[in-house]
Design a protein around this motif. Structure first.
Motif, PDB file in Angstrom:
ATOM      1  N   CYS A  88      46.299 -25.855  22.019  1.00 60.03           N
ATOM      2  CA  CYS A  88      45.464 -25.007  21.166  1.00 60.03           C
ATOM      3  C   CYS A  88      46.309 -24.027  20.352  1.00 60.03           C
ATOM      4  N   ARG A  99      46.857 -23.855  16.196  1.00 65.24           N
ATOM      5  CA  ARG A  99      46.643 -22.634  15.412  1.00 65.24           C
ATOM      6  C   ARG A  99      47.859 -22.330  14.536  1.00 65.24           C
ATOM      7  N   SER A 152      34.370 -23.171  27.513  1.00 68.32           N
ATOM      8  CA  SER A 152      34.258 -21.740  27.198  1.00 68.32           C
ATOM      9  C   SER A 152      35.630 -21.061  27.171  1.00 68.32           C
ATOM     10  N   GLN A 211      36.981 -21.787  23.710  1.00 70.25           N
ATOM     11  CA  GLN A 211      35.969 -21.656  22.661  1.00 70.25           C
ATOM     12  C   GLN A 211      36.497 -20.927  21.434  1.00 70.25           C
ATOM     13  N   GLU A 212      37.383 -19.955  21.663  1.00 70.63           N
ATOM     14  CA  GLU A 212      37.912 -19.193  20.518  1.00 70.63           C
ATOM     15  C   GLU A 212      38.684 -20.104  19.554  1.00 70.63           C
ATOM     16  N   TYR A 213      39.353 -21.123  20.096  1.00 70.90           N
ATOM     17  CA  TYR A 213      40.116 -22.042  19.251  1.00 70.90           C
ATOM     18  C   TYR A 213      39.190 -23.023  18.526  1.00 70.90           C
ATOM     19  N   ILE A 214      38.057 -23.308  19.147  1.00 71.58           N
ATOM     20  CA  ILE A 214      37.053 -24.142  18.489  1.00 71.58           C
ATOM     21  C   ILE A 214      36.369 -23.357  17.385  1.00 71.58           C
ATOM     22  N   ASP A 215      36.028 -22.107  17.696  1.00 65.98           N
ATOM     23  CA  ASP A 215      35.305 -21.265  16.738  1.00 65.98           C
ATOM     24  C   ASP A 215      36.115 -20.972  15.483  1.00 65.98           C
ATOM     25  N   ASP A 216      37.443 -20.776  15.640  1.00 67.55           N
ATOM     26  CA  ASP A 216      38.251 -20.459  14.444  1.00 67.55           C
ATOM     27  C   ASP A 216      38.781 -21.715  13.752  1.00 67.55           C
ATOM     28  N   GLY A 217      38.378 -22.897  14.254  1.00 72.58           N
ATOM     29  CA  GLY A 217      38.746 -24.145  13.592  1.00 72.58           C
ATOM     30  C   GLY A 217      40.111 -24.679  13.952  1.00 72.58           C
ATOM     31  N   GLU A 263      39.135 -29.286  17.212  1.00 78.67           N
ATOM     32  CA  GLU A 263      37.797 -29.864  17.225  1.00 78.67           C
ATOM     33  C   GLU A 263      37.620 -30.600  18.548  1.00 78.67           C
TER      34      GLU A 263
END
Length: 227
Positions: free
Chosen positions: A91, A95, A118, A121-127, A130
């Protein structure tokens, strides 16, 4: 053999005794990598004359057939969500790369384990990544990427995810952990970096993006290596 402490030391005494008794009665013992063979022979659990290295349980090369690379900025990790598999490192690597190449796509394929969705999740939320969930057929996902990434930090036999990716013709960036390092000849069919070193992994991913012709050759070499 990867855990420490009095408890695990006592368990190993019992296990080693059982190994010696068992291996004394067999004609041969198969190992998936040289490091495991050396550890077992150095512990005098098995005579070296009985050892054979088979470099993994194998991949069906017809089912996992070579395919041309379609997306040169797509990447994937295929593994259960375990901290020892290098999930967080993947992750963080994603980034870093996306800071320079925002159109890069880092997919994650695998079920929850000690790490939950969860937790990343922060890495999913900021793109940064996936999450693709799970699948019974990994081939379409491998065919859609340029590289498979696995920064495992613990002993592997010979990772099936890497063997499958290489059979499809995808270069691999992995760690110098036991088992993983045997699947890649550095610079030939991918790169080997130090475990936990997500920055080094990101640098290699960026190199692959910026050197497409050399990377394509590594992908072809990966298929040859798998064979």
């Amino acid at each position: 053999y990867t855990k420490t402490g009095i408890k695990w030391g006592l368990i190993r005494v019992v296990i080693n005794t059982l190994y010696r008794i068992s291996f004394d009665k067999v004609d041969g013992v198969f190992f998936l990598n040289n490091d495991d063979k050396e550890e077992f022979t150095e512990r005098k659990l098995v005579d070296v004359s009985k050892c054979t290295i088979i470099h993994g349980i194998g991949v069906d090369l017809k089912r996992f057939s070579f395919s041309d690379v379609k997306n040169t900025r797509n990447f994937i990790m295929v593994a259960r969500m375990l901290e020892t598999k290098g999930v967080y490192e993947y992750c963080k690597c994603a980034r870093l790369v996306k800071n320079k190449y925002p159109d890069a796509v880092f997919g994650y394929l695998g079920d929850e384990g000690t790490i939950k969705i969860s937790d990343i999740q922060e890495y999913i939320d900021d793109g940064s990544i996936e999450y693709y969930g799970t699948t019974k057929d990994v081939r379409p996902y491998l065919e859609d990427v340029l590289l498979l990434l696995l920064l495992s930090s613990y002993r592997e036999g010979c990772p099936a995810s890497i063997m499958e990716a290489e059979a499809v013709g995808r270069a691999v960036i992995t760690s110098n952990s036991v088992g993983c390092k045997d699947t890649v000849v550095d610079g030939y069919n991918g790169f080997v970096v130090d475990k936990y070193d997500y920055k080094a992994m990101a640098e290699k991913v960026i190199w692959c993006i910026e050197h497409p012709e050399k990377t394509m050759q590594m992908c072809k070499n990966a298929r040859t290596f798998a064979e």
